[in-house]
Design a protein around this motif. Structure first.
Motif, PDB file in Angstrom:
ATOM      1  N   SER A 178     -31.223  66.580  -6.040  1.00 14.12           N
ATOM      2  CA  SER A 178     -30.069  66.248  -6.887  1.00 14.12           C
ATOM      3  C   SER A 178     -28.783  66.233  -6.062  1.00 14.12           C
ATOM      4  O   SER A 178     -28.443  67.230  -5.395  1.00 14.12           O
ATOM      5  N   ASN A 179     -28.039  65.159  -6.135  1.00 17.14           N
ATOM      6  CA  ASN A 179     -26.755  65.093  -5.415  1.00 17.14           C
ATOM      7  C   ASN A 179     -25.753  66.074  -6.022  1.00 17.14           C
ATOM      8  O   ASN A 179     -24.985  66.734  -5.310  1.00 17.14           O
ATOM      9  N   PHE A 180     -25.805  66.197  -7.360  1.00 13.98           N
ATOM     10  CA  PHE A 180     -24.909  67.167  -8.022  1.00 13.98           C
ATOM     11  C   PHE A 180     -25.299  68.590  -7.615  1.00 13.98           C
ATOM     12  O   PHE A 180     -24.455  69.398  -7.204  1.00 13.98           O
ATOM     13  N   GLU A 182     -30.715  56.163  13.592  1.00 19.82           N
ATOM     14  CA  GLU A 182     -31.521  55.185  12.845  1.00 19.82           C
ATOM     15  C   GLU A 182     -30.635  54.229  12.034  1.00 19.82           C
ATOM     16  O   GLU A 182     -31.106  53.231  11.502  1.00 19.82           O
ATOM     17  N   LYS A 183     -29.345  54.529  11.954  1.00 21.04           N
ATOM     18  CA  LYS A 183     -28.442  53.675  11.170  1.00 21.04           C
ATOM     19  C   LYS A 183     -27.678  52.680  12.038  1.00 21.04           C
ATOM     20  O   LYS A 183     -26.768  51.995  11.573  1.00 21.04           O
ATOM     21  N   THR A 184     -28.035  52.623  13.309  1.00 18.29           N
ATOM     22  CA  THR A 184     -27.293  51.766  14.241  1.00 18.29           C
ATOM     23  C   THR A 184     -27.232  50.330  13.760  1.00 18.29           C
ATOM     24  O   THR A 184     -26.163  49.729  13.688  1.00 18.29           O
ATOM     25  N   SER A 221     -20.415  61.665  -2.189  1.00 13.93           N
ATOM     26  CA  SER A 221     -21.625  60.896  -1.919  1.00 13.93           C
ATOM     27  C   SER A 221     -22.801  61.856  -1.814  1.00 13.93           C
ATOM     28  O   SER A 221     -22.627  63.074  -1.690  1.00 13.93           O
ATOM     29  N   GLY A 222     -23.981  61.300  -1.875  1.00 13.95           N
ATOM     30  CA  GLY A 222     -25.191  62.115  -1.815  1.00 13.95           C
ATOM     31  C   GLY A 222     -25.766  62.129  -0.410  1.00 13.95           C
ATOM     32  O   GLY A 222     -25.069  61.824   0.568  1.00 13.95           O
ATOM     33  N   GLY A 223     -27.049  62.489  -0.328  1.00  8.76           N
ATOM     34  CA  GLY A 223     -27.705  62.535   0.973  1.00  8.76           C
ATOM     35  C   GLY A 223     -27.286  63.754   1.781  1.00  8.76           C
ATOM     36  O   GLY A 223     -26.591  64.661   1.303  1.00  8.76           O
ATOM     37  N   LYS A 224     -27.676  63.741   3.045  1.00 10.93           N
ATOM     38  CA  LYS A 224     -27.480  64.913   3.916  1.00 10.93           C
ATOM     39  C   LYS A 224     -26.179  64.869   4.718  1.00 10.93           C
ATOM     40  O   LYS A 224     -25.618  65.893   5.089  1.00 10.93           O
ATOM     41  N   THR A 225     -25.699  63.664   5.019  1.00  5.54           N
ATOM     42  CA  THR A 225     -24.552  63.561   5.936  1.00  5.54           C
ATOM     43  C   THR A 225     -23.340  64.372   5.495  1.00  5.54           C
ATOM     44  O   THR A 225     -22.712  65.033   6.324  1.00  5.54           O
ATOM     45  N   PRO A 226     -22.974  64.377   4.210  1.00  5.91           N
ATOM     46  CA  PRO A 226     -21.744  65.094   3.820  1.00  5.91           C
ATOM     47  C   PRO A 226     -21.904  66.602   3.691  1.00  5.91           C
ATOM     48  O   PRO A 226     -20.928  67.309   3.391  1.00  5.91           O
ATOM     49  N   GLY A 254     -29.029  49.561   5.073  1.00  7.75           N
ATOM     50  CA  GLY A 254     -27.743  48.964   4.693  1.00  7.75           C
ATOM     51  C   GLY A 254     -27.304  49.295   3.281  1.00  7.75           C
ATOM     52  O   GLY A 254     -26.263  48.805   2.825  1.00  7.75           O
ATOM     53  N   HIS A 255     -28.050  50.152   2.576  1.00  3.96           N
ATOM     54  CA  HIS A 255     -27.608  50.515   1.220  1.00  3.96           C
ATOM     55  C   HIS A 255     -26.454  51.494   1.279  1.00  3.96           C
ATOM     56  O   HIS A 255     -26.249  52.195   2.272  1.00  3.96           O
ATOM     57  N   THR A 256     -25.713  51.537   0.170  1.00  5.37           N
ATOM     58  CA  THR A 256     -24.703  52.565  -0.005  1.00  5.37           C
ATOM     59  C   THR A 256     -24.704  52.963  -1.473  1.00  5.37           C
ATOM     60  O   THR A 256     -25.106  52.167  -2.324  1.00  5.37           O
ATOM     61  N   ALA A 257     -24.297  54.183  -1.766  1.00  7.82           N
ATOM     62  CA  ALA A 257     -24.538  54.759  -3.084  1.00  7.82           C
ATOM     63  C   ALA A 257     -26.033  54.539  -3.366  1.00  7.82           C
ATOM     64  O   ALA A 257     -26.857  54.819  -2.500  1.00  7.82           O
ATOM     65  N   SER A 258     -26.369  54.009  -4.556  1.00  2.26           N
ATOM     66  CA  SER A 258     -27.772  53.605  -4.742  1.00  2.26           C
ATOM     67  C   SER A 258     -27.840  52.106  -4.983  1.00  2.26           C
ATOM     68  O   SER A 258     -28.566  51.603  -5.862  1.00  2.26           O
ATOM     69  N   GLY A 296     -20.866  59.037  -6.788  1.00  2.00           N
ATOM     70  CA  GLY A 296     -21.092  57.593  -6.689  1.00  2.00           C
ATOM     71  C   GLY A 296     -22.497  57.212  -7.087  1.00  2.00           C
ATOM     72  O   GLY A 296     -22.763  56.078  -7.478  1.00  2.00           O
ATOM     73  N   ASP A 297     -23.412  58.165  -6.983  1.00  5.10           N
ATOM     74  CA  ASP A 297     -24.785  57.890  -7.426  1.00  5.10           C
ATOM     75  C   ASP A 297     -25.529  59.209  -7.609  1.00  5.10           C
ATOM     76  O   ASP A 297     -25.038  60.274  -7.211  1.00  5.10           O
ATOM     77  N   GLU A 298     -26.675  59.116  -8.247  1.00  2.83           N
ATOM     78  CA  GLU A 298     -27.470  60.313  -8.528  1.00  2.83           C
ATOM     79  C   GLU A 298     -28.941  59.939  -8.644  1.00  2.83           C
ATOM     80  O   GLU A 298     -29.284  58.847  -9.076  1.00  2.83           O
ATOM     81  N   ARG A 299     -29.763  60.877  -8.219  1.00  2.00           N
ATOM     82  CA  ARG A 299     -31.199  60.693  -8.424  1.00  2.00           C
ATOM     83  C   ARG A 299     -31.525  61.227  -9.816  1.00  2.00           C
ATOM     84  O   ARG A 299     -30.931  62.237 -10.254  1.00  2.00           O
ATOM     85  N   TYR A 300     -32.467  60.572 -10.539  1.00  2.00           N
ATOM     86  CA  TYR A 300     -32.698  60.982 -11.920  1.00  2.00           C
ATOM     87  C   TYR A 300     -33.638  62.188 -11.968  1.00  2.00           C
ATOM     88  O   TYR A 300     -34.788  62.102 -12.393  1.00  2.00           O
ATOM     89  N   LEU A 341     -18.695  57.605   0.793  1.00  2.00           N
ATOM     90  CA  LEU A 341     -19.956  56.861   0.722  1.00  2.00           C
ATOM     91  C   LEU A 341     -20.774  57.143   1.967  1.00  2.00           C
ATOM     92  O   LEU A 341     -20.234  57.411   3.047  1.00  2.00           O
ATOM     93  N   GLY A 342     -22.095  57.047   1.801  1.00  2.00           N
ATOM     94  CA  GLY A 342     -22.986  57.134   2.944  1.00  2.00           C
ATOM     95  C   GLY A 342     -23.583  55.762   3.206  1.00  2.00           C
ATOM     96  O   GLY A 342     -23.367  54.813   2.447  1.00  2.00           O
ATOM     97  N   LEU A 343     -24.324  55.688   4.298  1.00  2.00           N
ATOM     98  CA  LEU A 343     -24.968  54.428   4.672  1.00  2.00           C
ATOM     99  C   LEU A 343     -26.442  54.699   4.937  1.00  2.00           C
ATOM    100  O   LEU A 343     -26.789  55.623   5.673  1.00  2.00           O
ATOM    101  N   GLY A 344     -27.305  53.922   4.297  1.00  2.00           N
ATOM    102  CA  GLY A 344     -28.737  54.065   4.584  1.00  2.00           C
ATOM    103  C   GLY A 344     -29.149  53.163   5.733  1.00  2.00           C
ATOM    104  O   GLY A 344     -28.441  52.201   6.071  1.00  2.00           O
TER     105      GLY A 344
HETATM  106  C1  6PG Z   1     -28.162  59.162  -1.924  1.00  2.00           C
HETATM  107  C2  6PG Z   1     -26.897  58.599  -1.357  1.00  2.00           C
HETATM  108  C3  6PG Z   1     -27.170  57.556  -0.344  1.00  2.00           C
HETATM  109  C4  6PG Z   1     -26.907  58.229   0.998  1.00  2.00           C
HETATM  110  C5  6PG Z   1     -27.462  57.421   2.142  1.00  2.00           C
HETATM  111  C6  6PG Z   1     -27.343  58.211   3.447  1.00  2.00           C
HETATM  112  O1  6PG Z   1     -28.186  59.536  -3.103  1.00  2.00           O
HETATM  113  O2  6PG Z   1     -29.101  59.279  -1.116  1.00  2.00           O
HETATM  114  O3  6PG Z   1     -25.868  58.453  -2.087  1.00  2.00           O
HETATM  115  O4  6PG Z   1     -26.392  56.399  -0.451  1.00  2.00           O
HETATM  116  O5  6PG Z   1     -25.504  58.393   1.154  1.00  2.00           O
HETATM  117  O6  6PG Z   1     -28.832  57.166   1.862  1.00  2.00           O
HETATM  118  O7  6PG Z   1     -28.095  59.400   3.294  1.00  2.00           O
HETATM  119  P1  6PG Z   1     -28.093  60.526   4.458  1.00  2.00           P
HETATM  120  O8  6PG Z   1     -26.707  61.044   4.530  1.00  2.00           O
HETATM  121  O9  6PG Z   1     -29.075  61.557   3.970  1.00  2.00           O
HETATM  122  O10 6PG Z   1     -28.527  59.829   5.719  1.00  2.00           O
END
Ligand code: 6PG
Length: 251
Positions: free
Chosen positions: A87-89, A203-205, A45-50, A150-154, A75-79, A144-147
Motif C-alpha cells: 500500500s502506498n498509503f 534499470e530506468k536508464t 508518489s508510491g514505490g520505493k524511491t521516495p 516509462g510509466h508514472t503514477a499508475s 497520485g496512485d494506489e494499489r487496491y 512522481l516516480g518512473l518505472g
Molecule cells: C507505484 C508508483 C509507481 C512508482 C514507480 C517507481 O505505486 O508503484 O506510484 O509509479 O513510482 O513504479 O517505483 P520505485 O520507486 O519502486 O522504483
C-alpha cells in the motif's frame, strides 16, 4: 528560438543526496507556498524511491515543515488494504505520517475499501473536488516516480487511462502485481503547479531517456507526457543514469 524549457534535470551521486535534495526542495516550497496561500497541497508518489525522503521528512527535516498547513494526497494506489506492505498509503504512514503533527483530516488517501476499484476512483475524485473547485485540481507539488517501462503514477504504456480527457482518477489494470490500481489521470498531473520526478535505479536508464526526449509519446512512454501548469518538470535523478557511457540497457 527554442521553446519553453520542459525538463530541468538535477543529477545526484546517490539516493541519499537525491533524497536530501528533495527534502530541501519540499521545505522551501512548502514554506513559501504556506506564506503565500496559507496551505500546501502535496501529492506523494508510491514505490520505493521516495522512502528515504519520507524518513528524512519525519526525522531531521520534521521541524522545518509547516505540517499544520499541509494537505497530503496520493497520485496512485494499489487496491490493497492500508496494512498491506504494498500500500502506498500504508508505506507513507509508516515512514512519515505517523511521526509528524499533520492533522488527520489533512491526509487524503485513495480509498481501497469499496466494493469495486471504480467506486474508489469516483470517491477519490469526489474528495478532490471538495478541495479543488476548478475544472482540474491544482496541487502545489506532485511527486512522481518512473518505472522501467516509462510509466508514472499508475499510468502504464498502452493503458486506456492515458486517453482519459475528463476524469480526475480512474481504476486501471497494471502489468505488475497487484494488478488492480487507482491513478490520477495525465491532465491532473499536467495541472499541478510543480511536478518533481524522483528517479533511481540503473534499470530506468532507458525509461529516463524516453521520458526526457523532445518527442514525447504518451502511449509508449507515459512519463514523457508529464508537464506542470507552467510546462516545466523537475527531475531529481541518480547521475549514473545520465552518464554517456551508460549502456542504455534494452527493455
Ligand atoms: C507505484 C508508483 C509507481 C512508482 C514507480 C517507481 O505505486 O508503484 O506510484 O509509479 O513510482 O513504479 O517505483 P520505485 O520507486 O519502486 O522504483
Amino acid at each position: 528560438m527554442g521553446g519553453a524549457v520542459r525538463a530541468v534535470v538535477y543529477p545526484y551521486p546517490d539516493m541519499k543526496s537525491l533524497s536530501r535534495g528533495a527534502a530541501e526542495i519540499l521545505v522551501a516550497q512548502a514554506n513559501a507556498t504556506v506564506a503565500r496561500r496559507g496551505r500546501f497541497s502535496l501529492v506523494l508518489s508510491g514505490g520505493k524511491t521516495p522512502l528515504l525522503l519520507y524518513r528524512l521528512l519525519a526525522g531531521e527535516y520534521a521541524n522545518r515543515i509547516p505540517w499544520l498547513r499541509l494537505h497530503i494526497y496520493w497520485g496512485d494506489e494499489r487496491y490493497v488494504p492500508p496494512d498491506d506492505p504494498r500500500s502506498n498509503f500504508g508505506t507513507a504512514r509508516e515512514a512519515l505520517l505517523d511521526h509528524v503533527p499533520i492533522p488527520p483530516e489533512n491526509i487524503h488517501p485513495i480509498p481501497t475499501d469499496l466494493p469495486q476499484p471504480e467506486d474508489a476512483a469516483r470517491a477519490y475524485e469526489a474528495t478532490l473536488r471538495t478541495q479543488f473547485p476548478g475544472v482540474w485540481p491544482t496541487f502545489d507539488l506532485m511527486l512522481l516516480g518512473l518505472g522501467a517501462d516509462g510509466h508514472t503514477a499508475s499510468l502504464f504504456p498502452g493503458s486506456p487511462a492515458l486517453k482519459e480527457p475528463e476524469r480526475w482518477a480512474v481504476a486501471v489494470q497494471a502489468p505488475a502485481a497487484p494488478p488492480e490500481r487507482l491513478t490520477v489521470t495525465m491532465p491532473v498531473i499536467n495541472h499541478a503547479r510543480q511536478v518533481y520526478f524522483l528517479v533511481s535505479g540503473i534499470e530506468k536508464t532507458k525509461a529516463l531517456r524516453c521520458a526526457l526526449t523532445d518527442t514525447p509519446d504518451i502511449a509508449t512512454c507515459p512519463a514523457s507526457a508529464a508537464r506542470s501548469l507552467n510546462g516545466a518538470v523537475f527531475w531529481l535523478v541518480e547521475e549514473a543514469l545520465l552518464l554517456p557511457h551508460n549502456p542504455w540497457p534494452d527493455r
